[in-house]
Design a protein around this motif. Structure first.
Motif, PDB file in Angstrom:
ATOM      1  N   GLU A  13       0.860  -1.175   0.000  1.00  0.00           N
ATOM      2  CA  GLU A  13       0.000   0.000   0.000  1.00  0.00           C
ATOM      3  C   GLU A  13       0.898   1.228   0.000  1.00  0.00           C
ATOM      4  OE1 GLU A  13      -2.726  -0.076   3.230  1.00  0.00           O
ATOM      5  OE2 GLU A  13      -3.435  -2.100   2.795  1.00  0.00           O
ATOM      6  N   ASN A  14       0.646   2.140  -0.925  1.00  0.00           N
ATOM      7  CA  ASN A  14       1.447   3.347  -1.052  1.00  0.00           C
ATOM      8  C   ASN A  14       0.567   4.575  -0.867  1.00  0.00           C
ATOM      9  OD1 ASN A  14       4.023   2.055  -1.931  1.00  0.00           O
ATOM     10  ND2 ASN A  14       2.760   1.378  -3.635  1.00  0.00           N
ATOM     11  N   TYR A  15       1.073   5.528  -0.085  1.00  0.00           N
ATOM     12  CA  TYR A  15       0.292   6.724   0.232  1.00  0.00           C
ATOM     13  C   TYR A  15       1.104   7.985  -0.037  1.00  0.00           C
ATOM     14  CZ  TYR A  15      -2.793   3.468   2.661  1.00  0.00           C
ATOM     15  OH  TYR A  15      -3.637   2.426   2.959  1.00  0.00           O
ATOM     16  N   LEU A  16       0.414   8.991  -0.524  1.00  0.00           N
ATOM     17  CA  LEU A  16       1.000  10.323  -0.640  1.00  0.00           C
ATOM     18  C   LEU A  16       0.679  11.082   0.633  1.00  0.00           C
ATOM     19  CD1 LEU A  16       2.346  12.633  -2.260  1.00  0.00           C
ATOM     20  CD2 LEU A  16       0.059  13.174  -3.158  1.00  0.00           C
ATOM     21  N   VAL A  17       1.720  11.560   1.298  1.00  0.00           N
ATOM     22  CA  VAL A  17       1.558  12.313   2.540  1.00  0.00           C
ATOM     23  C   VAL A  17       1.974  13.756   2.277  1.00  0.00           C
ATOM     24  CG1 VAL A  17       2.238  12.535   4.958  1.00  0.00           C
ATOM     25  CG2 VAL A  17       2.028  10.259   3.916  1.00  0.00           C
ATOM     26  N   GLU A  18       1.081  14.696   2.539  1.00  0.00           N
ATOM     27  CA  GLU A  18       1.364  16.117   2.355  1.00  0.00           C
ATOM     28  C   GLU A  18       1.351  16.782   3.724  1.00  0.00           C
ATOM     29  OE1 GLU A  18      -0.590  17.815  -1.318  1.00  0.00           O
ATOM     30  OE2 GLU A  18      -1.766  15.967  -1.075  1.00  0.00           O
ATOM     31  N   SER A  19       2.491  17.361   4.096  1.00  0.00           N
ATOM     32  CA  SER A  19       2.614  17.980   5.412  1.00  0.00           C
ATOM     33  C   SER A  19       3.612  19.117   5.357  1.00  0.00           C
ATOM     34  CB  SER A  19       3.066  16.928   6.441  1.00  0.00           C
ATOM     35  OG  SER A  19       3.262  17.512   7.704  1.00  0.00           O
ATOM     36  N   GLY A  20       3.248  20.243   5.935  1.00  0.00           N
ATOM     37  CA  GLY A  20       4.156  21.381   5.992  1.00  0.00           C
ATOM     38  C   GLY A  20       4.625  21.865   4.636  1.00  0.00           C
ATOM     39  N   GLY A  21       3.765  21.752   3.645  1.00  0.00           N
ATOM     40  CA  GLY A  21       4.122  22.191   2.305  1.00  0.00           C
ATOM     41  C   GLY A  21       5.020  21.219   1.555  1.00  0.00           C
ATOM     42  N   GLN A  22       5.295  20.058   2.134  1.00  0.00           N
ATOM     43  CA  GLN A  22       6.139  19.047   1.499  1.00  0.00           C
ATOM     44  C   GLN A  22       5.319  17.791   1.188  1.00  0.00           C
ATOM     45  OE1 GLN A  22       9.466  19.593   0.732  1.00  0.00           O
ATOM     46  NE2 GLN A  22       9.029  21.679   1.431  1.00  0.00           N
ATOM     47  N   LYS A  23       5.806  17.017   0.221  1.00  0.00           N
ATOM     48  CA  LYS A  23       5.150  15.764  -0.145  1.00  0.00           C
ATOM     49  C   LYS A  23       6.110  14.604   0.091  1.00  0.00           C
ATOM     50  CE  LYS A  23       2.148  17.697  -3.743  1.00  0.00           C
ATOM     51  NZ  LYS A  23       1.745  17.626  -5.176  1.00  0.00           N
ATOM     52  N   TYR A  24       5.541  13.495   0.555  1.00  0.00           N
ATOM     53  CA  TYR A  24       6.319  12.288   0.819  1.00  0.00           C
ATOM     54  C   TYR A  24       5.509  11.076   0.352  1.00  0.00           C
ATOM     55  CZ  TYR A  24       8.124  15.696   4.192  1.00  0.00           C
ATOM     56  OH  TYR A  24       8.601  16.839   4.778  1.00  0.00           O
ATOM     57  N   VAL A  25       6.204   9.973   0.145  1.00  0.00           N
ATOM     58  CA  VAL A  25       5.534   8.708  -0.160  1.00  0.00           C
ATOM     59  C   VAL A  25       5.744   7.767   1.018  1.00  0.00           C
ATOM     60  CG1 VAL A  25       5.478   6.677  -1.652  1.00  0.00           C
ATOM     61  CG2 VAL A  25       5.766   8.959  -2.654  1.00  0.00           C
ATOM     62  N   MET A  26       4.653   7.214   1.540  1.00  0.00           N
ATOM     63  CA  MET A  26       4.735   6.224   2.622  1.00  0.00           C
ATOM     64  C   MET A  26       4.362   4.861   2.053  1.00  0.00           C
ATOM     65  SD  MET A  26       2.946   6.192   6.396  1.00  0.00           S
ATOM     66  CE  MET A  26       1.260   6.184   5.743  1.00  0.00           C
ATOM     67  N   ARG A  27       5.219   3.882   2.319  1.00  0.00           N
ATOM     68  CA  ARG A  27       5.065   2.552   1.745  1.00  0.00           C
ATOM     69  C   ARG A  27       4.853   1.536   2.868  1.00  0.00           C
ATOM     70  NH1 ARG A  27       6.486   0.287  -2.960  1.00  0.00           N
ATOM     71  NH2 ARG A  27       7.528  -1.735  -3.050  1.00  0.00           N
ATOM     72  N   ILE A  28       3.711   0.831   2.827  1.00  0.00           N
ATOM     73  CA  ILE A  28       3.372  -0.153   3.845  1.00  0.00           C
ATOM     74  C   ILE A  28       3.331  -1.528   3.192  1.00  0.00           C
ATOM     75  CG2 ILE A  28       1.640  -0.884   5.531  1.00  0.00           C
ATOM     76  CD1 ILE A  28       0.712   2.022   5.671  1.00  0.00           C
ATOM     77  N   PRO A  29       4.107  -2.507   3.695  1.00  0.00           N
ATOM     78  CA  PRO A  29       4.142  -3.834   3.071  1.00  0.00           C
ATOM     79  C   PRO A  29       2.787  -4.528   3.084  1.00  0.00           C
ATOM     80  CG  PRO A  29       5.954  -3.561   4.629  1.00  0.00           C
ATOM     81  CD  PRO A  29       5.024  -2.412   4.838  1.00  0.00           C
ATOM     82  N   GLY A  30       2.543  -5.311   2.018  1.00  0.00           N
ATOM     83  CA  GLY A  30       1.336  -6.115   1.960  1.00  0.00           C
ATOM     84  C   GLY A  30       1.477  -7.382   2.796  1.00  0.00           C
ATOM     85  N   GLN A  31       0.389  -8.153   2.897  1.00  0.00           N
ATOM     86  CA  GLN A  31       0.401  -9.344   3.739  1.00  0.00           C
ATOM     87  C   GLN A  31       1.089 -10.517   3.040  1.00  0.00           C
ATOM     88  OE1 GLN A  31      -3.804 -10.153   4.371  1.00  0.00           O
ATOM     89  NE2 GLN A  31      -3.902 -11.532   2.621  1.00  0.00           N
ATOM     90  N   SER A  32       1.777 -11.332   3.821  1.00  0.00           N
ATOM     91  CA  SER A  32       2.385 -12.597   3.368  1.00  0.00           C
ATOM     92  C   SER A  32       3.375 -12.409   2.218  1.00  0.00           C
ATOM     93  CB  SER A  32       1.293 -13.598   2.947  1.00  0.00           C
ATOM     94  OG  SER A  32       0.389 -13.854   3.997  1.00  0.00           O
TER      95      SER A  32
END
Length: 285
Positions: A13-32
């Motif tokens: 699962e990949n998410y775009l995180v926007e905070s403090g005028g900056q953008k980041y990508v957060m990557r969460i592993p899938g199951q198994s």
């Protein structure tokens, strides 16, 4: 702070995180995902190594135990087969590969032939459905392995899973993301794998080969073509296992069936024997 899910991930699962005028990508592993031979320590190490070349995204944060990654957001269009199918883009891809392949050594090695053996073990252990005739072609896979070994190049840090969507054009270079299957490998695997994913015809594959090696090397082009075929053969099993274990809403059965049907077209063709002969030649033709 604003968080929105990014599309396209088939394993994580990949998410775009926007905070403090900056953008980041957060990557969460899938199951198994360990059943897919994904080693998260390897992924983190290799992502950091690839970032030193300016091709991979920078790792801004890693949460041990959860293996969550916070990565540099790369601004620019995500590529597709259509946008990559030109000699100009083949040259840019080759330039990115040369930089990636000069990375500090990756943590683990990658070998598609050994991965197929591992995946077949998972298939047996977890009653995974695969194409009925898959194992009938394993002798041909062994022939291909001997052929590509004849002209093997020194292993280098490779991505090994070059979906078109893993290329992002930042305006100056084609950046490459997603290193969960990365490992030290023959560079022709990256070239062949990406040619298959981008649905390159032989002219475009030749352009990629020439741009990477500085000349059109018939032996290495044949090896690229064989590795392109092996991408379909290997990822057929990946898709079949995903169809059994994944919680992602995606037609994995259609994915692996399509992969195998495309592989069979080549396995039944005259191209296979010709590529094996050219790859096995003592010197480049």
């Amino acid at each position: 702070m604003r968080v929105s899910q990014l599309s396209g991930g088939l394993t994580n699962e990949n998410y775009l995180v926007e905070s403090g005028g900056q953008k980041y990508v957060m990557r969460i592993p899938g199951q198994s995902t360990e059943l897919l031979a994904i080693n998260r320590a390897n992924e983190v190490h290799n992502t950091k190594a690839a970032a030193t070349t300016g091709i991979g995204p920078r790792v801004l944060e890693h949460v041990p135990g959860l293996d969550i990654l916070v990565l540099e957001f790369i601004a620019g269009p995500t590529m597709s087969a259509k946008t990559l199918q030109s000699k100009e883009m083949a040259a840019r891809m080759a330039a990115s590969f040369r930089r990636l392949h000069s990375s500090p050594r990756f943590l683990e090695d990658f070998n598609m032939f050994r991965l197929i053996e591992y995946y077949l073990g998972i298939v047996d252990q977890h009653q995974v459905t695969i194409p009925e005739d898959y194992r009938e072609w394993l002798p041909a896979v062994a022939r291909i392995e001997r052929a590509v070994a004849a002209g093997a190049l020194p292993s280098v840090p490779c991505h090994n899973d070059l979906l078109c969507e893993n290329f992002i054009d930042d305006g100056s270079a084609l950046r490459i993301v997603d290193y969960e299957l990365s490992g030290n490998n023959d560079p022709c695997f990256d070239l062949g794998n990406t040619a298959q994913e981008a649905e390159f015809d032989q002219g475009q594959r030749s352009a990629l080969c020439e741009s990477y090696f500085g000349k059109l090397d018939a032996r290495q082009l044949a090896r690229m073509n064989l590795f392109a075929l092996m991408s379909d053969v290997g990822w057929t099993l990946w898709g079949a296992i995903q169809a059994r274990i994944s919680a992602v809403d995606f037609d994995f059965r259609g994915y692996y069936t399509g992969r195998w049907e495309r592989a069979l077209q080549v396995l039944h063709s005259d191209d296979l024997s010709r590529w094996i002969e050219e790859a096995s030649a003592k010197e480049s033709l």
